[in-house]
Design an enzyme around this catalytic site. Structure first.
Site, PDB file in Angstrom:
ATOM      1  N   LYS A   1       7.059   1.130   4.845  1.00  0.00           N
ATOM      2  CA  LYS A   1       5.839   1.830   4.421  1.00  0.00           C
ATOM      3  C   LYS A   1       4.790   0.769   4.077  1.00  0.00           C
ATOM      4  CE  LYS A   1       4.917   5.705   1.295  1.00  0.00           C
ATOM      5  NZ  LYS A   1       4.700   5.281  -0.107  1.00  0.00           N
TER       6      LYS A   1
HETATM    7  C1  E4P Z   1       3.664   8.496  -1.109  1.00  0.00           C
HETATM    8  O1  E4P Z   1       3.743   8.078   0.016  1.00  0.00           O
HETATM    9  C2  E4P Z   1       2.622   8.012  -2.016  1.00  0.00           C
HETATM   10  O2  E4P Z   1       2.886   6.693  -2.356  1.00  0.00           O
HETATM   11  C3  E4P Z   1       2.558   8.886  -3.243  1.00  0.00           C
HETATM   12  O3  E4P Z   1       2.654  10.247  -2.878  1.00  0.00           O
HETATM   13  C4  E4P Z   1       1.310   8.651  -4.060  1.00  0.00           C
HETATM   14  O4  E4P Z   1       1.270   9.625  -5.068  1.00  0.00           O
HETATM   15  P1  E4P Z   1       0.330   9.516  -6.350  1.00  0.00           P
HETATM   16  O5  E4P Z   1      -1.084   9.621  -5.897  1.00  0.00           O
HETATM   17  O6  E4P Z   1       0.760  10.670  -7.197  1.00  0.00           O
HETATM   18  O7  E4P Z   1       0.632   8.197  -6.990  1.00  0.00           O
END
Ligand code: E4P
Length: 225
Positions: free
Chosen positions: A87
């Protein structure tokens, strides 16, 4: 449609996979640090064990330069397995790394996506999933639904093998919105997922059905008849 978990908490993961139709899991450095485990790779391996091979696992890098990202991707692959999705935030350096990783056969999930162009560039560079940040867009006064829709139609028109995974959710309506906008997947914190079925009307309906049933069958269930 795919439902992923946005957590690294082992108990929550175990509970969620036994209940919900989970097809994968995403982490980011904030999610990982919440678990306060110094043995990062052991944690990821435990998560993989719970998920099994049939679910996708998306692990986010921490370095921000291309070379650093590539080193982390190698390390994640070595310690976990070849199926793991690396990722990677879609910055300029991140995009460069995404292109290299895709050419080298890594599975890549592009993340930290706030704009259509970020998604399009990552898709062209070879990312298999694009994590678009719904609630964070709203916080910036960005029309999140429009970004999801334009990205989804660009991917569909291109025929690229790439899926939108909606991310950054604060309520369930945001989740259903992104599916309506053309996202194929969502990643949701388990505690938010639980609110989807925490609806007193469901319990009330069931209680009323059972009251009627008991008038004829008493407390016998179907299997006892
Ligand atoms: C997932 O891929 C993201 O890192 C995550 O959903 C971010 O979420 P947040 O905006 O609640 O930190």
């Amino acid at each position: 449609m795919e439902l992923l978990l946005d957590t690294a908490n082992l108990k929550s993961i175990r509970d969620a996979v036994s209940t919900y139709p989970i097809s994968g899991l995403t982490t980011n450095p904030s999610i990982i640090s919440k678990e306060n485990r110094s043995d990062f790779f052991a944690l990821i391996k435990e998560i993989r064990e719970i998920l099994g091979k049939e679910r996708t696992l998306h692990v986010q890098v921490t370095r921000t330069d291309c070379e650093g990202i590539l080193k982390e991707a190698e390390a994640i692959r070595r310690h976990v397995d070849e199926d793991v999705y690396i990722k990677t935030p879609v910055s300029k350096e991140g995009l460069k790394a995404i292109g290299i990783m895709a050419r080298d056969g890594f599975n890549v999930t592009a993340t930290a996506i706030y704009t259509t162009i970020q998604g399009e560039l990552a898709a062209m560079a070879g990312a298999k999933y694009l994590a678009l940040y719904y609630n964070r867009m709203l916080n910036l006064d960005i029309d999140a639904d429009a970004v999801f829709r334009t990205t989804a139609s660009a991917i569909a028109a291109s025929g690229l093998d790439c899926k939108i995974v909606g991310a950054s959710f604060k309520n369930i309506m945001q989740v259903t919105n992104v599916f309506a906008d053309g996202a194929e997947a969502v990643t949701v914190p388990p505690e938010l997922l639980d609110t989807a079925l925490a609806n007193p009307s469901i319990d009330l309906a069931v209680r009323n059905f059972n009251k009627d049933w008991e008038k004829v069958y008493g407390n016998k269930g179907i299997s006892e008849l």
